[in-house]
Design an enzyme around this catalytic site. Structure first.
Site, PDB file in Angstrom:
ATOM      1  N   HIS A  75       0.617  11.255 -29.488  1.00 51.88           N
ATOM      2  CA  HIS A  75       0.938  12.259 -30.504  1.00 51.88           C
ATOM      3  C   HIS A  75       2.442  12.345 -30.756  1.00 51.88           C
ATOM      4  O   HIS A  75       3.211  12.712 -29.863  1.00 51.88           O
ATOM      5  CB  HIS A  75       0.415  13.613 -30.020  1.00 51.88           C
ATOM      6  CG  HIS A  75       0.606  14.727 -30.989  1.00 51.88           C
ATOM      7  ND1 HIS A  75       1.381  15.828 -30.716  1.00 51.88           N
ATOM      8  CD2 HIS A  75       0.116  14.906 -32.242  1.00 51.88           C
ATOM      9  CE1 HIS A  75       1.353  16.646 -31.750  1.00 51.88           C
ATOM     10  NE2 HIS A  75       0.592  16.123 -32.696  1.00 51.88           N
ATOM     11  N   HIS A 116       8.068  15.622 -38.291  1.00 49.83           N
ATOM     12  CA  HIS A 116       6.970  16.592 -38.316  1.00 49.83           C
ATOM     13  C   HIS A 116       7.190  17.725 -39.312  1.00 49.83           C
ATOM     14  O   HIS A 116       6.333  18.024 -40.141  1.00 49.83           O
ATOM     15  CB  HIS A 116       6.749  17.183 -36.915  1.00 49.83           C
ATOM     16  CG  HIS A 116       5.644  18.187 -36.881  1.00 49.83           C
ATOM     17  ND1 HIS A 116       5.840  19.536 -37.140  1.00 49.83           N
ATOM     18  CD2 HIS A 116       4.315  18.027 -36.671  1.00 49.83           C
ATOM     19  CE1 HIS A 116       4.677  20.159 -37.052  1.00 49.83           C
ATOM     20  NE2 HIS A 116       3.739  19.278 -36.776  1.00 49.83           N
TER      21      HIS A 116
HETATM   22  O1  G3P Z   1      -2.663  15.053 -36.166  1.00 47.18           O
HETATM   23  C1  G3P Z   1      -2.882  15.976 -35.157  1.00 47.18           C
HETATM   24  C2  G3P Z   1      -1.781  16.970 -35.058  1.00 47.18           C
HETATM   25  O2  G3P Z   1      -0.579  16.282 -35.065  1.00 47.18           O
HETATM   26  C3  G3P Z   1      -1.795  18.009 -36.129  1.00 47.18           C
HETATM   27  O3  G3P Z   1      -0.891  19.037 -35.927  1.00 47.18           O
HETATM   28  O4  G3P Z   1       1.217  20.213 -36.227  1.00 47.18           O
HETATM   29  O5  G3P Z   1       1.046  18.469 -34.484  1.00 47.18           O
HETATM   30  O6  G3P Z   1       1.097  17.842 -36.879  1.00 47.18           O
HETATM   31  P1  G3P Z   1       0.677  18.872 -35.879  1.00 47.18           P
HETATM   32 CA    CA Z   2       0.800  15.542 -36.711  1.00 50.98          CA
END
Ligand code: G3P
Ligand code: CA
Length: 242
Positions: free
Chosen positions: A8, A50
């Site tokens: 992630h 992000h």
């Molecule tokens: O794609 C999963 C996750 O990344 C979604 O939430 O806020 O971490 O982009 P966020």
């Molecule tokens: Ca994400």
């Protein structure tokens, strides 16, 4: 087939999120894929970051959409990790270049939540083809209209529906949109009765995110999720190896 591990924002528990060091570390750890977030700069470059602003993760401030790629590249994205001082924001093209030789999947999250980027769908598909990344990418977004737009341009593009809170029978909705996958928060995946079975019966993958505790990782592995998306890919890979 065993559960896949997608890093992630890269191996973001150990290196600055959404940077080349974080993606390289995920690759070295043996992750099956990476997840990353994409916004557009003022001059139309696909930037991997992000937030819609640079404030949280860099030493600058302002919206991505108001800065050129060159202006963004001047900022430090080491995010308080001294050993990564000088880390830069990557373009999506640079990340594809980095991981192209591996077999890793790329989960491209298209961030059209606070700022809408008209035409981002065209740029994404064009870049995928230019870089020879067909078949390696799954697009996700909390904005499902954007995913439909991507699919309209490229009927072969794989799309995953992002959501946070528990939904009733999400496979019905996914089937309605002809999505390849759902991307629920891990709690939403684990708390929805029959989710794994319903998705399996309809050929829909479950790729769950925020899987950062061993407890959640183990539960997703036991329930046969297709992929878990985690900041600590090494921990998930260790559990799978046991
Ligand atoms: O794609 C999963 C996750 O990344 C979604 O939430 O806020 O971490 O982009 P966020
Ligand atoms: Ca994400």
């Amino acid at each position: 087939m065993s559960c896949k591990v997608w890093a992630h924002r890269g191996a973001s528990a150990y290196a600055p999120e959404n940077t080349v060091p974080a993606f390289r570390m995920a690759m070295e750890m043996g992750a099956d894929g990476i997840e990353l977030d994409v916004h557009l700069s003022s001059d139309g470059s696909l930037m991997v970051i992000h937030d819609s602003t640079v404030d949280r993760t860099s030493n600058g401030s302002g919206r991505v959409v108001d800065m050129t790629c060159q202006e963004l590249k001047k900022l430090d994205f080491s995010y308080g990790m001294a050993e990564y001082e000088g880390a830069r924001i990557p373009t999506l093209k640079e990340v594809y270049g980095l991981i192209k030789k591996s077999a890793m999947t790329v989960n491209v999250e298209v961030k059209c939540d606070e700022v809408m980027y008209p035409g981002i769908w065209d740029k994404l598909i064009r870049l995928e083809r230019e870089m020879g990344m067909q078949g390696r990418i799954i697009y996700s977004s909390f904005n499902h209209y954007v995913l439909l737009k991507i699919r309209e341009i490229d009927p072969d593009a794989r799309i995953g529906l992002l959501y946070s809170n528990a939904m009733v029978d999400p496979w019905v909705y996914a089937d309605h949109l002809k999505a390849d996958a759902i991307h629920p928060h891990c709690k939403a995946a684990l708390l929805c009765p029959g989710l794994m079975e319903g998705c399996a019966q309809n050929g829909i993958d479950v790729n769950a995110w925020a899987a950062d505790t061993e407890q959640d990782m183990t539960a997703l592995i036991e329930k046969k999720a297709n992929a878990l998306i985690t900041n600590s890919p090494d921990v998930a890979l260790g559990l799978l190896a046991r």
